[in-house]
Design a protein around this motif. Sequence first.
Motif, PDB file in Angstrom:
ATOM      1  N   CYS A  25      45.604  34.396  34.621  1.00  0.00           N
ATOM      2  CA  CYS A  25      45.941  35.522  35.492  1.00  0.00           C
ATOM      3  C   CYS A  25      47.380  35.440  35.986  1.00  0.00           C
ATOM      4  O   CYS A  25      48.097  36.443  36.026  1.00  0.00           O
ATOM      5  CB  CYS A  25      44.983  35.582  36.684  1.00  0.00           C
ATOM      6  SG  CYS A  25      43.296  36.065  36.259  1.00  0.00           S
ATOM      7  N   SER A 149      36.217  35.716  39.212  1.00  0.00           N
ATOM      8  CA  SER A 149      37.399  35.341  38.440  1.00  0.00           C
ATOM      9  C   SER A 149      37.423  36.025  37.078  1.00  0.00           C
ATOM     10  O   SER A 149      38.474  36.468  36.610  1.00  0.00           O
ATOM     11  CB  SER A 149      37.443  33.828  38.265  1.00  0.00           C
ATOM     12  OG  SER A 149      37.613  33.187  39.497  1.00  0.00           O
ATOM     13  N   TRP A 152      38.339  39.620  37.542  1.00  0.00           N
ATOM     14  CA  TRP A 152      39.772  39.678  37.825  1.00  0.00           C
ATOM     15  C   TRP A 152      40.577  39.501  36.540  1.00  0.00           C
ATOM     16  O   TRP A 152      41.559  40.219  36.295  1.00  0.00           O
ATOM     17  CB  TRP A 152      40.098  38.594  38.839  1.00  0.00           C
ATOM     18  CG  TRP A 152      41.531  38.280  39.153  1.00  0.00           C
ATOM     19  CD1 TRP A 152      42.052  37.034  39.246  1.00  0.00           C
ATOM     20  CD2 TRP A 152      42.580  39.174  39.492  1.00  0.00           C
ATOM     21  NE1 TRP A 152      43.375  37.104  39.598  1.00  0.00           N
ATOM     22  CE2 TRP A 152      43.730  38.409  39.752  1.00  0.00           C
ATOM     23  CE3 TRP A 152      42.665  40.561  39.571  1.00  0.00           C
ATOM     24  CZ2 TRP A 152      44.954  38.961  40.094  1.00  0.00           C
ATOM     25  CZ3 TRP A 152      43.887  41.132  39.905  1.00  0.00           C
ATOM     26  CH2 TRP A 152      45.006  40.343  40.174  1.00  0.00           C
ATOM     27  N   ILE A 156      42.945  42.380  35.030  1.00  0.00           N
ATOM     28  CA  ILE A 156      44.376  42.129  35.111  1.00  0.00           C
ATOM     29  C   ILE A 156      45.078  42.329  33.771  1.00  0.00           C
ATOM     30  O   ILE A 156      46.261  42.687  33.720  1.00  0.00           O
ATOM     31  CB  ILE A 156      44.627  40.707  35.654  1.00  0.00           C
ATOM     32  CG1 ILE A 156      46.009  40.605  36.258  1.00  0.00           C
ATOM     33  CG2 ILE A 156      44.470  39.666  34.592  1.00  0.00           C
ATOM     34  CD1 ILE A 156      46.257  39.293  36.959  1.00  0.00           C
ATOM     35  N   TYR A 173      42.442  43.037  42.031  1.00  0.00           N
ATOM     36  CA  TYR A 173      42.074  41.836  42.779  1.00  0.00           C
ATOM     37  C   TYR A 173      41.051  42.152  43.872  1.00  0.00           C
ATOM     38  O   TYR A 173      40.080  41.410  44.067  1.00  0.00           O
ATOM     39  CB  TYR A 173      43.323  41.209  43.392  1.00  0.00           C
ATOM     40  CG  TYR A 173      43.050  39.921  44.131  1.00  0.00           C
ATOM     41  CD1 TYR A 173      42.735  38.768  43.429  1.00  0.00           C
ATOM     42  CD2 TYR A 173      43.084  39.868  45.517  1.00  0.00           C
ATOM     43  CE1 TYR A 173      42.469  37.577  44.094  1.00  0.00           C
ATOM     44  CE2 TYR A 173      42.823  38.686  46.191  1.00  0.00           C
ATOM     45  CZ  TYR A 173      42.513  37.543  45.477  1.00  0.00           C
ATOM     46  OH  TYR A 173      42.243  36.375  46.142  1.00  0.00           O
ATOM     47  N   SER A 176      37.552  42.610  42.440  1.00  0.00           N
ATOM     48  CA  SER A 176      36.906  41.352  42.064  1.00  0.00           C
ATOM     49  C   SER A 176      36.381  40.613  43.289  1.00  0.00           C
ATOM     50  O   SER A 176      35.289  40.033  43.251  1.00  0.00           O
ATOM     51  CB  SER A 176      37.892  40.466  41.289  1.00  0.00           C
ATOM     52  OG  SER A 176      38.938  40.008  42.129  1.00  0.00           O
ATOM     53  N   GLN A 177      37.131  40.635  44.395  1.00  0.00           N
ATOM     54  CA  GLN A 177      36.688  39.976  45.622  1.00  0.00           C
ATOM     55  C   GLN A 177      35.502  40.705  46.261  1.00  0.00           C
ATOM     56  O   GLN A 177      34.577  40.069  46.789  1.00  0.00           O
ATOM     57  CB  GLN A 177      37.849  39.899  46.620  1.00  0.00           C
ATOM     58  CG  GLN A 177      39.044  39.098  46.141  1.00  0.00           C
ATOM     59  CD  GLN A 177      38.700  37.649  45.881  1.00  0.00           C
ATOM     60  OE1 GLN A 177      38.362  36.901  46.782  1.00  0.00           O
ATOM     61  NE2 GLN A 177      38.775  37.236  44.628  1.00  0.00           N
TER      62      GLN A 177
END
Length: 478
Positions: A25, A149, A152, A156, A173, A176-177
Motif C-alpha cells: 500500500c 487490510s 484497503w 488503493i 482508507y 476499509s476501517q
Amino acid sequence: MSKFFRNWVFLTFSSATQQVIGFLCILRVAAVLGAERYGVYALILAAVAIAETISSLGFRQIIIREIARDSKQTAAIFRMALPPLVVACFLTGIGLVCYFVFGSSVRDLRMVLLAIILLISQSVWALAEPMAFGRQEMHYTAVFGMVGSVVWLVLIYIVPTGSSALEVLLVAYTLSQLLRAALYIVTEWNRGYFRSREPSRSIPISTRDFLAQSLPLFGTSLLTIPVTQLPVLFLGVFSGVVQVGYYSVGNKFVAPISLLASTLVSSVYPVLAGDFVSDRSRYVSRCLKLFFGMAFIGMFAALTLGLFGRELIQALLGGGYEGAILPMGVQAWVVLNIGLHSMLGNMFLAANLERLMVKLSVFNAVLIGGANYLGAHMGALGLAVSSWIGLLIGFSFHWYFVATRAEVRAPTGSLLAAASLFAGLSFASFAVNSEPLGFRLLAYILLSAVIAMALKSCWRIDTSVIMAIVSRKKALDL
C-alpha cells in the motif's frame, strides 16, 4: 499460557500479513501522492489519531482487566462504557472539525467529513477490541484486521492518479476501517457479548469505580500525545509537509517492530493481570522473561532496519524519498523504546498502579514532548533523534518504579547489558548507515551474534532471589 501463545500467534501472523500488505500500500500511496501530498495525508491521519485517543477516555485497559477477571460481566461493562464514549466521540468530532477549519490548511469539506467518519469507525473498533481481548478471543482482531487490510489494498490499486488522488485515497482508507469495525461489533453481537449473565463475583465493579479507575489511564493517554502523535503536527508547522512525508514514510517502514511489540503487549496483559492476583511469583517471572525477550528480539529487528534501510527505501520508493533514510534508522529504535514503555505500562496496570502511571506520564509528556518540540524545528532527522534521547531518559526513570512499586526486580548485570546494547547498537546502526554494503553485512553478522548471546544469558534469569525479597517485603507489611 497455552491460550496466551495461541492469541499471540494469531495476532503476530495477522500483523505480519498486514505489514506485507502495508508495504504494498505504501508503495502505491508514495508513488501517487509524492512526499508533499503524502505529508498532508499523514497530517490528517495524525489529527484523527489524536482525536481517537481523546475520545477513548482511557477505557481500554480497564475493560480488558475487568472482563479478564470475570467474562460474565462483558455486557455490564459495555453498558457502563458506551454512553460516555458516545458523548466523548461527539465532542471530539466537533473539536476535530474546528482544528481542520481554523488550525490547519485542510479546509476541504469532503476531507473533513471523511476524517469524522474515520474517527467514528476507529472509536467503534477501540470499544469492540478490548471486550474481545478481555475474554482472550483475540483472533477476531487478527481476522478483521486482515480483512480491512485486504480491502484497503484492493481499493488503493484502483485509485486513479491525478489532482483528486488524495481525496480518493482517503475514501478508500476510511471504507476499509469502517468495514473492519462493523464486522467486529456485529460478530460480538452474534456471540452474545451484549447479553447479560450472572457475574461470578458477588460485588461487580460499579460505574463510579469504573470511571474512577479509567480516569488515571485517560490522563496517561492524553499525556502520551506529545510523545507519539503531536510531534507530526509540530513537524508540519515548523519544517513543512515534505519533512512530514519523510518522517511518516519512516514510521511506516518501522511499523513491523511497533505492531509486533503491541501484539505481544496486548496478548500478555490479561495473563499478567490474572497472575498478579493469583500467583505473584509467576507474575514476576513472566514480566522479566517477556521484557528481556521483547528487548533483545526488538534490537535485532531495529538493527536490521537501521543497517539496510537505505537499500529498502531506494528499491521500493526511489530517489524521491532519500530524506527518509537517516530518520528511519533512528525511528526503528524509537518505536522499540515505545514498545518497551508499553510493556512497563502493562506491569503497572496489572499491579493496579494506574495513578502512578499518570505521574510518570506527566514526566514523559514534559521531557519527551519538550524534546520533540525542539527537534521538530530541525526536520525529520532532528525529530527522530530528539525522540530517541527523551525516551531513553524516560525509560530509565520508569524502571526505578517498576522495581520499587510493581516489585519486578531484575539483576543489575542484565539491565546494564540491555541498556548498553540498546545505546551502542543504536549508534552503530546510524554511524555505519552510509558505509558500503559489504561492511554493513559484516557488522550485522557480528552485532547479531552479540544480541543472541545477551538474550540467551538474560532469558535464564533466576528469579528465586527476587521472589525472596518480595516475600520478605510482604511479611514485613503484614
